[in-house]
Design a protein around this motif. Sequence first.
Motif, mmCIF file in Angstrom:
data_model
loop_
_atom_site.group_PDB
_atom_site.id
_atom_site.type_symbol
_atom_site.label_atom_id
_atom_site.label_comp_id
_atom_site.label_asym_id
_atom_site.label_seq_id
_atom_site.Cartn_x
_atom_site.Cartn_y
_atom_site.Cartn_z
ATOM 1 N N SER A 16 0.792 -1.115 -0.113
ATOM 2 C CA SER A 16 0.129 -0.075 -0.001
ATOM 3 C C SER A 16 0.894 1.364 0.184
ATOM 4 C CB SER A 16 -1.063 -0.132 1.383
ATOM 5 O OG SER A 16 -2.161 -0.580 1.094
ATOM 6 N N SER A 17 0.503 2.195 -1.002
ATOM 7 C CA SER A 17 1.209 3.544 -0.859
ATOM 8 C C SER A 17 0.928 4.282 0.265
ATOM 9 C CB SER A 17 0.876 4.211 -2.244
ATOM 10 O OG SER A 17 -0.394 4.474 -2.129
ATOM 11 N N ALA A 18 1.493 5.365 0.827
ATOM 12 C CA ALA A 18 1.300 6.116 2.095
ATOM 13 C C ALA A 18 -0.012 6.428 2.330
ATOM 14 C CB ALA A 18 2.445 7.174 1.861
ATOM 15 N N CYS A 19 -0.811 6.966 1.261
ATOM 16 C CA CYS A 19 -1.983 7.446 1.469
ATOM 17 C C CYS A 19 -2.862 6.103 1.848
ATOM 18 C CB CYS A 19 -2.393 8.398 0.483
ATOM 19 S SG CYS A 19 -2.670 7.461 -1.138
ATOM 20 N N CYS A 20 -2.716 5.231 1.075
ATOM 21 C CA CYS A 20 -3.644 3.954 1.109
ATOM 22 C C CYS A 20 -3.419 3.107 2.328
ATOM 23 C CB CYS A 20 -3.396 3.145 -0.152
ATOM 24 S SG CYS A 20 -3.665 4.071 -1.551
ATOM 25 N N TYR A 21 -2.284 3.363 2.872
ATOM 26 C CA TYR A 21 -1.825 2.411 4.002
ATOM 27 C C TYR A 21 -3.149 2.425 5.232
ATOM 28 C CZ TYR A 21 1.477 -0.126 6.885
ATOM 29 O OH TYR A 21 2.170 -1.220 7.634
ATOM 30 N N ASP A 114 -9.107 7.001 -7.067
ATOM 31 C CA ASP A 114 -9.820 6.409 -6.016
ATOM 32 C C ASP A 114 -8.793 5.435 -5.262
ATOM 33 O OD1 ASP A 114 -12.358 7.193 -6.484
ATOM 34 O OD2 ASP A 114 -13.101 5.841 -7.897
ATOM 35 N N CYS A 115 -7.545 5.333 -5.156
ATOM 36 C CA CYS A 115 -6.648 4.336 -4.627
ATOM 37 C C CYS A 115 -7.003 4.101 -3.223
ATOM 38 C CB CYS A 115 -5.063 5.221 -4.884
ATOM 39 S SG CYS A 115 -4.808 6.551 -3.681
ATOM 40 N N CYS A 116 -7.435 5.170 -2.547
ATOM 41 C CA CYS A 116 -7.613 4.896 -1.079
ATOM 42 C C CYS A 116 -8.893 4.002 -0.808
ATOM 43 C CB CYS A 116 -7.693 6.250 -0.347
ATOM 44 S SG CYS A 116 -6.122 6.800 -0.106
ATOM 45 N N SER A 117 -9.961 4.215 -1.734
ATOM 46 C CA SER A 117 -11.224 3.607 -1.844
ATOM 47 C C SER A 117 -10.740 2.035 -2.118
ATOM 48 C CB SER A 117 -12.348 4.008 -2.741
ATOM 49 O OG SER A 117 -12.538 5.511 -2.484
HETATM 50 ZN ZN LIG Z 1 -4.579 6.296 -1.590
#
Ligand SMILES: [Zn+2]
Length: 301
Positions: A16-21, A114-117
């Motif tokens: 997971s990238s930083a924001c998605c973690y 929408d990476c985090c979703s």
């Molecule tokens: Zn993200």
Amino acid sequence: MSFSADVKNELTQNISSACCYKAEAFGMLLYGRAFGITEISLMTESKEVAERYSSFIRDLTGITPTTDVTKAGNYKIYIPDRADRLKILNFFGYTGKELALRINLSNLEQTNDDCCSRAFLRGAFLVCGSITDPEKDYHIEFTVAKAKLCDDLVQIIGDMGLKCKKIIRNNSFVVYSKEAESVEDFIGSMGANNAFMEIVRTRAMKDIKNQINRRSNFEAANMSRSIEAGLKQVAVIEEILKKISLEDMTKDLSQLCTLRLENPDTSLDELGQMMTPPLSRSAISRRFKKLEKIAQELEAK
Ligand SMILES: [Zn+2]
């Protein structure tokens, strides 16, 4: 191992990238067995899922969860201490006094792709999802204990442009999809690329079989020659993908590989038309020669 377990295993390899973690961690916690002041816990058959859950909590909050292994070999991960539970709830923007849990959207950054979703959905799938082997049927589902959390999940899935339905089964709320294409979309969105390719390929093969069954013998003989050529190309591509990923290829080759995997029975002319920009039959043919060469070189390494 079941197909579902394979998919989960693949998803746990995702970085997971930083924001998605935080988003993925939140999905796992919220849709795990319990997420509240009296209990924060997860039950899972998968060691990889158990470890991912624990390390998310540890990395984000500094709290180390307790892990027990049941007689049946399942993993139970939980937070025994109330103050620790409160700290975790606070971290995700909850007080522990909520009457009905809802998704706190502030844990998901709004990004263009929408990476985090997608990361959140991956987290939820890891703890409450399952998928049927595409050889048998197309079916993906999420089993949710609480009605509001089920509705919120349906909402998020819809916002991502994915299709799903909802039913109540055995006092649980089930979000599911039975359409081949949307099952593919779910798997692709969550980042299980190998499983995605496998579903695409299985579906294409089933289509070919159906077509052959529908046509006359003469047509079938002609068709089977071009299908044979197509299947050989699929085999070459699969060999290559065992060693390198699509991103490692030039854009036109990776596009051609994806199109061929999705359409194993399509003629070279038609494949050429599907490319952007379109290519002639001979240009397509040259590229398949190139792919064969790449496969041979990789083989020799
Ligand atoms: Zn993200």
